[in-house]
Design an enzyme around this catalytic site. Structure first.
Site, PDB file in Angstrom:
ATOM      1  N   TRP A  38      53.358  39.393  35.963  1.00 23.46           N
ATOM      2  CA  TRP A  38      51.657  40.101  36.575  1.00 23.46           C
ATOM      3  C   TRP A  38      51.652  41.794  35.600  1.00 23.46           C
ATOM      4  O   TRP A  38      53.131  42.284  35.273  1.00 23.46           O
ATOM      5  CB  TRP A  38      51.512  40.793  37.684  1.00 23.46           C
ATOM      6  CG  TRP A  38      50.545  41.569  37.794  1.00 23.46           C
ATOM      7  CD1 TRP A  38      50.454  43.216  37.435  1.00 23.46           C
ATOM      8  CD2 TRP A  38      49.321  41.659  38.550  1.00 23.46           C
ATOM      9  NE1 TRP A  38      49.739  43.764  38.198  1.00 23.46           N
ATOM     10  CE2 TRP A  38      48.443  42.540  38.413  1.00 23.46           C
ATOM     11  CE3 TRP A  38      48.046  40.476  38.783  1.00 23.46           C
ATOM     12  CZ2 TRP A  38      47.487  43.162  38.764  1.00 23.46           C
ATOM     13  CZ3 TRP A  38      46.767  40.330  38.920  1.00 23.46           C
ATOM     14  CH2 TRP A  38      46.503  42.041  39.262  1.00 23.46           C
ATOM     15  N   ASN A  40      49.619  44.954  34.702  1.00 23.20           N
ATOM     16  CA  ASN A  40      48.412  45.724  34.889  1.00 23.20           C
ATOM     17  C   ASN A  40      48.806  47.391  34.056  1.00 23.20           C
ATOM     18  O   ASN A  40      48.798  47.671  32.893  1.00 23.20           O
ATOM     19  CB  ASN A  40      47.362  46.196  36.274  1.00 23.20           C
ATOM     20  CG  ASN A  40      48.704  47.020  37.676  1.00 23.20           C
ATOM     21  OD1 ASN A  40      49.321  46.201  38.202  1.00 23.20           O
ATOM     22  ND2 ASN A  40      48.241  47.971  38.049  1.00 23.20           N
ATOM     23  N   ASP A  41      48.035  48.521  35.047  1.00 20.07           N
ATOM     24  CA  ASP A  41      47.877  50.423  34.149  1.00 20.07           C
ATOM     25  C   ASP A  41      48.901  49.915  33.311  1.00 20.07           C
ATOM     26  O   ASP A  41      50.516  49.918  33.776  1.00 20.07           O
ATOM     27  CB  ASP A  41      48.408  51.059  35.030  1.00 20.07           C
ATOM     28  CG  ASP A  41      46.668  50.742  36.301  1.00 20.07           C
ATOM     29  OD1 ASP A  41      46.183  49.542  36.082  1.00 20.07           O
ATOM     30  OD2 ASP A  41      46.094  51.309  36.898  1.00 20.07           O
ATOM     31  N   SER A 102      51.370  53.368  39.254  1.00 19.81           N
ATOM     32  CA  SER A 102      51.252  54.172  38.039  1.00 19.81           C
ATOM     33  C   SER A 102      51.515  56.046  38.450  1.00 19.81           C
ATOM     34  O   SER A 102      51.962  56.322  38.940  1.00 19.81           O
ATOM     35  CB  SER A 102      49.484  54.158  37.840  1.00 19.81           C
ATOM     36  OG  SER A 102      48.871  52.926  37.357  1.00 19.81           O
ATOM     37  N   ASP A 161      47.996  58.079  41.406  1.00 22.41           N
ATOM     38  CA  ASP A 161      48.389  58.275  40.098  1.00 22.41           C
ATOM     39  C   ASP A 161      48.021  59.388  39.363  1.00 22.41           C
ATOM     40  O   ASP A 161      47.328  60.664  40.471  1.00 22.41           O
ATOM     41  CB  ASP A 161      46.787  57.320  39.776  1.00 22.41           C
ATOM     42  CG  ASP A 161      46.661  55.632  40.060  1.00 22.41           C
ATOM     43  OD1 ASP A 161      47.726  55.236  40.100  1.00 22.41           O
ATOM     44  OD2 ASP A 161      45.352  55.619  40.285  1.00 22.41           O
TER      45      ASP A 161
END
Length: 503
Positions: A38, A40-41, A102, A161
């Protein structure tokens, strides 16, 4: 080193992830992807001593968002990437037991320092880690989390974040959040040492009751806030989120001064919506504002689990301020290093609704064209078309009779798979009086990035016959002149072997 991970029931294990990912025909070859599992960000984006560092949300054990690590890759040219050791691994206990989420990287007096969201149960709180001079090895601060709780007396929707910068003698930080019943926000903090933080207040708060369901709705929570200045204008970027659903990236233009941000207007950052999500930017040593984002999948969780990978990083973009006060975006010029065979189409009037360009074929392409549209005219570029036309993706630019313009991506026939997302994407296209459109389309298997007069549109496409969906064509309705058309085959940015999940 052992890694404790309990995966959701029914999730495939890490065995063979990298091999399956490498074989998947939908996996991009010149966009950055994780070795498997996986992604993501983008996180911790920085240009440090001549090297670009891209950290990212990573699960190396399954193509599922679960107990997230920080992956790490480096590049000297923003084109070719080297996998580095995983930077952050969730702890066996403590503030990031359930994931290292993140964050950003800053230079603390020569010491690379990561500020990230550690997840423990249902809580995400700010944590800190210090790195080696080459940014390859990291030590978490024993005081984590460095902020023990969200602001008191505020009913928040979420809290995670980070955007951190040095301002004079102090550090400042934004944390993405939302005030329940009001709207998304960015909470402002201040610190002398990155460990002890003073809460200042919300920098700016949106209104979730306005434009609900629209493409510029600001959501109930702001993820991945990013504050920066570009050509004299302050910009606050965020991704609109609501009750677990990712919507789209937006940005405010305005003025950051003191403890507040005074907005001028809110704009869409990318017309692809969630396909360009959680963007993060940095100013590189050339002075450019370089941005990456996460291209989410448009296929099912079962399909990505079978494929062994999930998530794509966008191509790096240079962000500038346009003449209309909005952001212009373009792929970094370094990407032209991957161009190989070139095909040129002769200029002239486009007299047919559609013509297949037999000399142009492929699933790794960089296409640049300049068009002139008369009022009421429409031009279209077709990519990833099968020989029978059953599967095809159409990029359309049009000019209204009053001079306005639209960029539209038709995905209704991009795939015959009934389970993938094929909804169209669209947005406003700035046009001058001459109706000129500078259009660039980058095709990389399932990843598609479009730039038209500085406006981007990002999406994913999944032809069911990927080995046949190679055709390219062009056509028009109305008075359209083709002034230039060049297409290049693009080389892969990675070697043609599976990459280790744990570099």
């Amino acid at each position: 080193m052992t890694h404790d991970l309990t995966l959701p029931s029914g999730t495939p294990t890490a065995e063979g992830l990298a091999e399956r990912a490498h074989r998947d025909p939908h996996r991009p070859r010149f966009h950055f992807t994780s070795p498997g599992g996986w992604l993501n960000d983008p996180n911790g984006l920085t240009h440090w001593n001549g090297v670009y560092h891209l950290f990212y949300q990573y699960n190396p054990l399954a193509a599922a968002h679960h107990r997230i690590h920080w992956g790490h890759a480096t590049s000297t040219d923003l084109v070719h990437w080297t996998d580095e050791p995983i930077a952050l691994v969730p702890g066996s206990d403590g503030a990031d037991r359930d994931g290292c989420w993140s964050g950003v990287l800053v230079d603390d007096g020569g010491v690379p320092t990561i500020v990230y969201s550690g997840r423990h149960g249902e809580h995400e709180l700010p944590c800190v880690a210090r790195g080696s001079t080459d940014l390859r090895y990291w030590t978490k601060d024993p005081a984590n989390p460095v902020i023990a709780a969200p602001p008191e007396g505020v009913d928040i929707t979420a809290f995670r974040d980070h955007c951190v910068w040095r301002e004079g003698k102090v550090w400042r930080q934004l944390i993405g959040s939302g005030v329940r019943g009001v709207g998304g926000t960015a909470f402002l903090y201040e610190s002398d040492d990155l460990r002890t933080w003073r809460y200042i207040g919300p920098l700016l708060t949106g209104n979730a009751s306005q434009n609900r369901g629209e493409l510029d709705w600001t959501g109930t929570m702001w993820e991945c806030v990013d504050l920066f200045g570009v050509d004299g204008t302050d910009v606050l970027v965020f991704s609109a989120w609501d009750e677990g659903t990712t919507h789209h990236p937006l940005y405010w233009t305005g003025r950051y001064e003191g403890d507040t941000f005074t907005p001028t207007a809110v704009h869409r950052l990318d017309y692809g919506g969630r396909y360009f999500y959680a963007p993060q930017s940095t100013r590189d040593e050339q002075g450019r504002r370089v941005m990456f984002a996460w291209l989410q999948e448009g296929r099912t969780d079962e399909a990505t689990a079978e494929a062994g990978w999930c998530g794509v990083m966008s191509l790096p973009r240079v962000v500038t301020l346009g003449a209309d006060g909005r952001l212009d975006q373009a792929p970094v010029p370094e990407l032209t290093e991957l161009r190989r065979e070139r095909v040129e189409v002769a200029p002239g009037a486009l007299t047919e609704p559609y013509t297949r360009l037999n000399a142009v074929r492929g699933d790794q392409l960089d296409i640049e064209t300049t068009l002139r549209l008369a009022p009421g005219a429409t031009a279209r570029l077709v990519v990833r078309e099968t020989p029978d036309g059953a599967e095809r993706t159409v990029v359309e630019v049009s000019r209204t009779h009053d001079g306005g313009g639209t960029l539209l991506l038709h995905r209704e026939t991009s795939s015959l798979d009934p389970t993938v997302d094929i909804e169209p994407r669209y947005g406003e296209l700035p046009l001058g009086e001459d109706g000129r459109v500078d259009l660039r389309v980058l095709v990389d298997h399932s990843a598609l990035e479009i730039f038209a007069n500085g406006r981007p549109l990002t999406a994913r496409i999944y032809p069911t016959r990927p080995d046949e969906a190679m055709g390219v064509g062009i056509g028009a309705d109305g008075d359209v002149t083709l002034e230039r058309f060049d297409a290049w085959q693009m080389a892969s940015a990675f070697t043609d072997v599976p990459r280790p999940l744990w570099p």
